[in-house]
Design an enzyme around this catalytic site. Structure first.
Site, PDB file in Angstrom:
ATOM      1  N   CYS A  44       2.472  -9.979  -0.375  1.00 45.12           N
ATOM      2  CA  CYS A  44       1.475 -10.443  -1.347  1.00 45.12           C
ATOM      3  C   CYS A  44       2.094 -11.401  -2.365  1.00 45.12           C
ATOM      4  CB  CYS A  44       0.872  -9.218  -2.031  1.00 45.12           C
ATOM      5  SG  CYS A  44      -0.127  -9.557  -3.488  1.00 45.12           S
TER       6      CYS A  44
ATOM      7  N   CYS B 147       1.638 -10.358  -6.002  1.00 51.44           N
ATOM      8  CA  CYS B 147       2.497  -9.189  -6.257  1.00 51.44           C
ATOM      9  C   CYS B 147       3.929  -9.638  -6.532  1.00 51.44           C
ATOM     10  CB  CYS B 147       2.489  -8.229  -5.062  1.00 51.44           C
ATOM     11  SG  CYS B 147       0.878  -7.519  -4.681  1.00 51.44           S
TER      12      CYS B 147
END
Length: 149
Positions: free
Chosen positions: A71, A74
């Site tokens: 991600c 993230c």
């Protein structure tokens, strides 16, 4: 008798009794089982087993970042979450859960998008926020959520 908190060790997840006045004075303490510092200013990686000790049994609020290694947001938020840990500990424990590795926990808490942060206190989610944030925003959101609970 001294007023004490139950705190989970970031290394071995053993529950330790720790006096509130020492915590308030900035004493970071050590685990009675493994000797690791109870606070080191870094997020703790949790799995299904250690999650229970930290979020449900420990008396300290726990801010969990649900994330995945693939991600992009993230990855961008990871250093910000690290900075927030240094600022918020020892009042709040910051932790990370890799949703790829801990799919049952992600499902249990209805994680549909990442990064998602959930603030737990006494085992219950008290606030939730999705999307990447910088360290100041994480700190402000956490303090505001705790003040409202």
């Amino acid at each position: 008798m001294t007023d004490a908190l139950l705190l989970a060790c970031p290394r071995c997840s053993t529950l330790n009794r720790f006096p509130r006045e020492k915590l308030a004075a900035g004493n970071k303490g050590k685990c009675g089982q493994c000797g690791a510092p109870l606070f080191d200013g870094h997020p703790v990686a949790l799995n299904a087993g250690s999650f229970e000790a930290h979020a449900a049994k420990s008396e300290l609020p726990v801010l969990v970042d649900f994330w995945a290694p693939w991600c992009g947001p993230c990855k961008a938020m990871a250093p910000q979450f690290e900075r927030a840990a240094a600022r918020l500990e020892p009042a709040v424990r910051l932790a990370k859960i890799n949703t790829d590795d801990e799919q049952e926990l992600a499902q249990r808490f209805g994680i549909q998008g990442i990064p998602t942060m959930i603030l737990f206190h006494h085992g219950k989610p008290i606030a939730r926020q999705s999307g990447a944030m910088d360290a100041s925003a994480i700190e402000r959101w956490t303090r505001d959520a705790l003040a409202l609970s």
